[in-house]
Design an enzyme around this catalytic site. Structure first.
Site, PDB file in Angstrom:
ATOM      1  N   ASP A 183      -5.856  31.879 -38.885  1.00 39.11           N
ATOM      2  CA  ASP A 183      -4.567  31.230 -39.098  1.00 39.11           C
ATOM      3  C   ASP A 183      -4.369  31.118 -40.608  1.00 39.11           C
ATOM      4  O   ASP A 183      -5.347  31.135 -41.373  1.00 39.11           O
ATOM      5  CB  ASP A 183      -4.582  29.855 -38.432  1.00 39.11           C
ATOM      6  CG  ASP A 183      -3.320  29.066 -38.708  1.00 39.11           C
ATOM      7  OD1 ASP A 183      -2.230  29.626 -38.496  1.00 39.11           O
ATOM      8  OD2 ASP A 183      -3.434  27.914 -39.154  1.00 39.11           O
ATOM      9  N   ARG A 184      -3.118  31.037 -41.057  1.00 36.03           N
ATOM     10  CA  ARG A 184      -2.889  31.004 -42.505  1.00 36.03           C
ATOM     11  C   ARG A 184      -2.949  29.593 -43.068  1.00 36.03           C
ATOM     12  O   ARG A 184      -3.797  29.262 -43.896  1.00 36.03           O
ATOM     13  CB  ARG A 184      -1.531  31.647 -42.833  1.00 36.03           C
ATOM     14  CG  ARG A 184      -1.348  31.971 -44.303  1.00 36.03           C
ATOM     15  CD  ARG A 184       0.113  32.313 -44.628  1.00 36.03           C
ATOM     16  NE  ARG A 184       0.949  31.105 -44.713  1.00 36.03           N
ATOM     17  CZ  ARG A 184       2.228  31.111 -45.100  1.00 36.03           C
ATOM     18  NH1 ARG A 184       2.818  32.260 -45.420  1.00 36.03           N
ATOM     19  NH2 ARG A 184       2.920  29.987 -45.147  1.00 36.03           N
ATOM     20  N   ASP A 185      -2.008  28.723 -42.598  1.00 31.49           N
ATOM     21  CA  ASP A 185      -1.824  27.418 -43.221  1.00 31.49           C
ATOM     22  C   ASP A 185      -2.892  26.430 -42.780  1.00 31.49           C
ATOM     23  O   ASP A 185      -3.149  26.248 -41.579  1.00 31.49           O
ATOM     24  CB  ASP A 185      -0.430  26.884 -42.898  1.00 31.49           C
ATOM     25  CG  ASP A 185       0.657  27.812 -43.416  1.00 31.49           C
ATOM     26  OD1 ASP A 185       0.453  28.408 -44.486  1.00 31.49           O
ATOM     27  OD2 ASP A 185       1.692  27.960 -42.735  1.00 31.49           O
ATOM     28  N   TYR A 239       6.726  24.864 -44.692  1.00 33.22           N
ATOM     29  CA  TYR A 239       7.782  25.858 -44.965  1.00 33.22           C
ATOM     30  C   TYR A 239       7.704  26.369 -46.402  1.00 33.22           C
ATOM     31  O   TYR A 239       8.709  26.438 -47.124  1.00 33.22           O
ATOM     32  CB  TYR A 239       9.162  25.273 -44.652  1.00 33.22           C
ATOM     33  CG  TYR A 239       9.223  24.654 -43.276  1.00 33.22           C
ATOM     34  CD1 TYR A 239       8.985  25.428 -42.127  1.00 33.22           C
ATOM     35  CD2 TYR A 239       9.472  23.293 -43.108  1.00 33.22           C
ATOM     36  CE1 TYR A 239       9.011  24.862 -40.868  1.00 33.22           C
ATOM     37  CE2 TYR A 239       9.508  22.729 -41.835  1.00 33.22           C
ATOM     38  CZ  TYR A 239       9.263  23.516 -40.721  1.00 33.22           C
ATOM     39  OH  TYR A 239       9.285  22.955 -39.479  1.00 33.22           O
ATOM     40  N   GLN A 290       5.356  31.116 -38.179  1.00 34.69           N
ATOM     41  CA  GLN A 290       6.197  30.765 -39.327  1.00 34.69           C
ATOM     42  C   GLN A 290       7.620  30.526 -38.843  1.00 34.69           C
ATOM     43  O   GLN A 290       8.542  31.304 -39.079  1.00 34.69           O
ATOM     44  CB  GLN A 290       6.154  31.875 -40.384  1.00 34.69           C
ATOM     45  CG  GLN A 290       4.804  32.069 -41.033  1.00 34.69           C
ATOM     46  CD  GLN A 290       4.351  30.857 -41.844  1.00 34.69           C
ATOM     47  OE1 GLN A 290       5.170  30.113 -42.390  1.00 34.69           O
ATOM     48  NE2 GLN A 290       3.049  30.640 -41.903  1.00 34.69           N
ATOM     49  N   CYS A 340       4.729  35.409 -36.596  1.00 33.15           N
ATOM     50  CA  CYS A 340       5.822  35.109 -35.668  1.00 33.15           C
ATOM     51  C   CYS A 340       6.832  34.228 -36.379  1.00 33.15           C
ATOM     52  O   CYS A 340       6.492  33.122 -36.816  1.00 33.15           O
ATOM     53  CB  CYS A 340       5.293  34.418 -34.411  1.00 33.15           C
ATOM     54  SG  CYS A 340       6.613  33.853 -33.315  1.00 33.15           S
ATOM     55  N   CYS A 380       9.579  33.737 -27.058  1.00 30.51           N
ATOM     56  CA  CYS A 380       8.902  34.979 -27.428  1.00 30.51           C
ATOM     57  C   CYS A 380       7.491  35.003 -26.864  1.00 30.51           C
ATOM     58  O   CYS A 380       6.954  33.984 -26.429  1.00 30.51           O
ATOM     59  CB  CYS A 380       8.852  35.138 -28.954  1.00 30.51           C
ATOM     60  SG  CYS A 380       7.746  33.950 -29.749  1.00 30.51           S
ATOM     61  N   ARG A 426       4.573  33.831 -30.407  1.00 22.46           N
ATOM     62  CA  ARG A 426       4.292  32.540 -31.023  1.00 22.46           C
ATOM     63  C   ARG A 426       3.104  31.862 -30.350  1.00 22.46           C
ATOM     64  O   ARG A 426       3.086  31.672 -29.137  1.00 22.46           O
ATOM     65  CB  ARG A 426       5.532  31.641 -30.956  1.00 22.46           C
ATOM     66  CG  ARG A 426       5.340  30.264 -31.593  1.00 22.46           C
ATOM     67  CD  ARG A 426       6.635  29.468 -31.628  1.00 22.46           C
ATOM     68  NE  ARG A 426       6.412  28.108 -32.068  1.00 22.46           N
ATOM     69  CZ  ARG A 426       6.262  27.738 -33.340  1.00 22.46           C
ATOM     70  NH1 ARG A 426       6.329  28.652 -34.287  1.00 22.46           N
ATOM     71  NH2 ARG A 426       6.057  26.488 -33.673  1.00 22.46           N
ATOM     72  N   LYS A 427       2.105  31.503 -31.142  1.00 27.99           N
ATOM     73  CA  LYS A 427       0.972  30.764 -30.585  1.00 27.99           C
ATOM     74  C   LYS A 427       1.476  29.453 -29.978  1.00 27.99           C
ATOM     75  O   LYS A 427       2.332  28.814 -30.573  1.00 27.99           O
ATOM     76  CB  LYS A 427      -0.058  30.482 -31.692  1.00 27.99           C
ATOM     77  CG  LYS A 427      -0.714  31.737 -32.274  1.00 27.99           C
ATOM     78  CD  LYS A 427      -1.678  31.433 -33.428  1.00 27.99           C
ATOM     79  CE  LYS A 427      -0.974  30.938 -34.670  1.00 27.99           C
ATOM     80  NZ  LYS A 427      -1.876  30.803 -35.833  1.00 27.99           N
ATOM     81  N   ASP A 457      -6.630  25.727 -37.098  1.00 26.33           N
ATOM     82  CA  ASP A 457      -6.728  24.273 -37.195  1.00 26.33           C
ATOM     83  C   ASP A 457      -5.958  23.533 -36.113  1.00 26.33           C
ATOM     84  O   ASP A 457      -5.892  22.303 -36.152  1.00 26.33           O
ATOM     85  CB  ASP A 457      -6.232  23.805 -38.569  1.00 26.33           C
ATOM     86  CG  ASP A 457      -4.747  24.096 -38.767  1.00 26.33           C
ATOM     87  OD1 ASP A 457      -4.361  25.274 -38.632  1.00 26.33           O
ATOM     88  OD2 ASP A 457      -3.988  23.145 -39.026  1.00 26.33           O
TER      89      ASP A 457
END
Length: 492
Positions: free
Chosen positions: A326-328, A337, A370, A403, A411, A414-415, A440
């Site tokens: 995961d990124r964030d 954002y 996102q 996403c 969709c 999207r997780k 996380d």
């Protein structure tokens, strides 16, 4: 006791017309009501399924019934998972019968199999394909009607998705559950499976199952047939018939006409015996006799081909692990954002850990929700600029899956949906089961499990306690990224 049974019904489907009557029976049945009815649409694409209200539809992308069932049970939250095929007919009081079967089972019983009945024509002898369906009455552990404790599925990892057909995947699961020390019970509930009619070459296409037999042998040893009650099979005779047929064609070229005649005679005898064995129990109509004669000549080489293909595939090394982040709040400090590349700040130690994986040849990728794009809070160009800065700091990732949809967009990416994990695995050229997803939130864990991947949760101050508790039960939890890689078995 039975009235409070906690269970979910999972139905994989390819959109058969029998699905809606099955769902109407479940919805109109007596208590105990299921916590949820999950229909897993396993078509690669297509229009929305026609299902009644109160039924939740998931999409598995056409990866086969094993993958579809895995998506279903990993989505479910109940103690019991009742797997039902989309072409069976349930009794009106099936739920009550299920509750009676499950309600008094001791903790060491991990599963309960329903009893299957296959009505055959009363006015004629059954055809070959109908007799094949009738064999389900005596089959062990078939998932036409099979209930498992969810914790047993978690323990063994669910269905092996290397079984792409509705064949042997249920026996493999049951064997692994038994090997883990659990018992499987035969219930009293009765489910009807209508006799199947199929096309002219149905039995020839069924020979693809020989590849699955090869995988069973590789996983469970030479005694797997005895352990599953699968019978002896006919592969040895098929191999002899195939060799004889090839010899009858090749020997004349080498000017061994006498040996060629002997080989041709052996092939003709074996083919005639096989065809007769299949013709005698059937209706013996001209069409059925023709079908048996033609397919009896074609089945032996097809069976040998698929078995050889399966033996090669079963011995092929499984892909190495890949790590999806995961990124964030996993790779970079979360700024809601984030739209400015200058605001990208890596989580302490993350850059070195990712680079270490890459240097050891372990594929790495990013899977990130996102929704700010859909909400209009950031533009796609700003998102791309931020991601470019992440890649500049961390080095190249083998795949980026992002996403940009919002919660209500429906969709498949999207997780907690598995879409991004599946696409990432495809781009990296690995099986989803070889992937580890590190994130996380509970959505990261759920997306991984739905795709058949492993998951490690690295909680932050914003991670919810129920998400942590569920991750401890179904996946793994680590204090930081370094420990997550150790838990996943990919630390340097």
């Amino acid at each position: 006791m039975t009235a409070s049974l906690d269970y979910t019904v999972v139905i994989p489907t390819t959109g058969r017309e029998t699905l809606r009557p099955l769902l109407e029976t479940l919805l109109g049945g007596p208590d105990p009501r299921p916590a949820e009815i999950l229909v897993v649409d396993d078509r690669p694409n297509g229009s929305d399924l026609d299902v009644p209200g109160g039924v939740r539809v998931l999409r598995s992308g056409g990866r086969g019934p094993a993958a579809a069932r895995n998506l279903g049970w990993r989505t479910a939250k109940s103690e019991w998972i009742a797997f039902v095929d989309d072409d069976v007919v349930l009794a009106p009081d099936w739920a009550r019968q299920l509750a009676a079967d499950l309600g008094s089972l001791p903790p060491d019983v991990a599963a309960s199999q329903g009893r299957i009945t296959v009505p055959l024509p009363a006015d004629r002898r059954p055809a070959d394909d109908e007799r094949g369906t009738a064999g389900l009455e005596h089959a062990r552990w078939i998932t036409a009607d099979m209930a498992y404790r969810r914790r047993a599925l978690v323990e063994v990892g669910g269905f092996d998705e290397r079984f792409p057909r509705a064949f042997r995947e249920d026996s493999d699961l049951a064997l692994r559950v038994a090997e883990a020390g659990h018992r499987i019970d035969q219930g009293e509930r009765l489910t009807t499976h209508p006799a199947r009619r199929a096309g002219f070459f149905y039995s020839l296409k069924a020979q693809r199952g020989n590849a699955d037999n090869a995988l069973m042998r590789a996983k469970h040893g030479v005694l797997w047939r005895q352990r599953t009650g699968a019978g002896h099979g006919r592969l040895g005779l098929h191999a002899l018939s195939t060799v004889a047929g090839l010899a009858a064609l090749a020997l004349p070229v080498l000017r061994h006409r006498g040996k060629a005649l002997l080989a041709a005679g052996l092939w003709a005898g074996l083919t005639a015996e096989f065809a007769t064995r299949r013709i005698l129990p059937g209706p013996r109509t001209p069409g059925e006799v023709a079908r048996m004669v033609v397919t009896s000549a074609l089945i032996p080489p097809a069976a040998c081909y698929h078995r050889l293909r399966g033996e090669i595939a079963a011995r092929r090394p499984r892909p190495e692990v890949a790590v999806l982040f995961d990124r964030d709040d996993t790779l970079i400090v979360d700024v809601p954002y984030l739209n400015d590349p200058d605001g990208v700040r890596p989580v302490p130690g993350a850059v070195e850990l990712v680079r270490g994986l890459r240097e050891r040849g372990i594929p790495v990728g990013v899977v990130s929700n996102q929704s700010g794009v859909a909400k209009g809070l950031i533009t796609r160009e700003q998102l791309d600029a931020v991601n470019a800065r992440v890649q500049e700091l961390f080095g190249p990732f083998g795949t980026w899956q992002v996403c940009v949809h919002d919660d209500g967009d429906g969709c498949a990416c999207r997780k907690p949906a598995p879409g991004m994990v599946l696409r990432a695995a495809g781009e990296l050229g690995v099986d989803p089961a070889s992937c580890v997803v590190i994130g996380d939130t509970g959505a990261d864990v759920d997306a991984a499990l739905a795709a058949g991947a492993r998951a490690v949760l690295v909680p932050t101050d914003r991670t919810l306690e129920p998400e942590i508790a569920r991750a401890r039960r179904d996946a793994a939890v680590a204090r930081d990224l370094s420990e997550a890689l150790r838990v996943a078995g990919v630390a340097g």
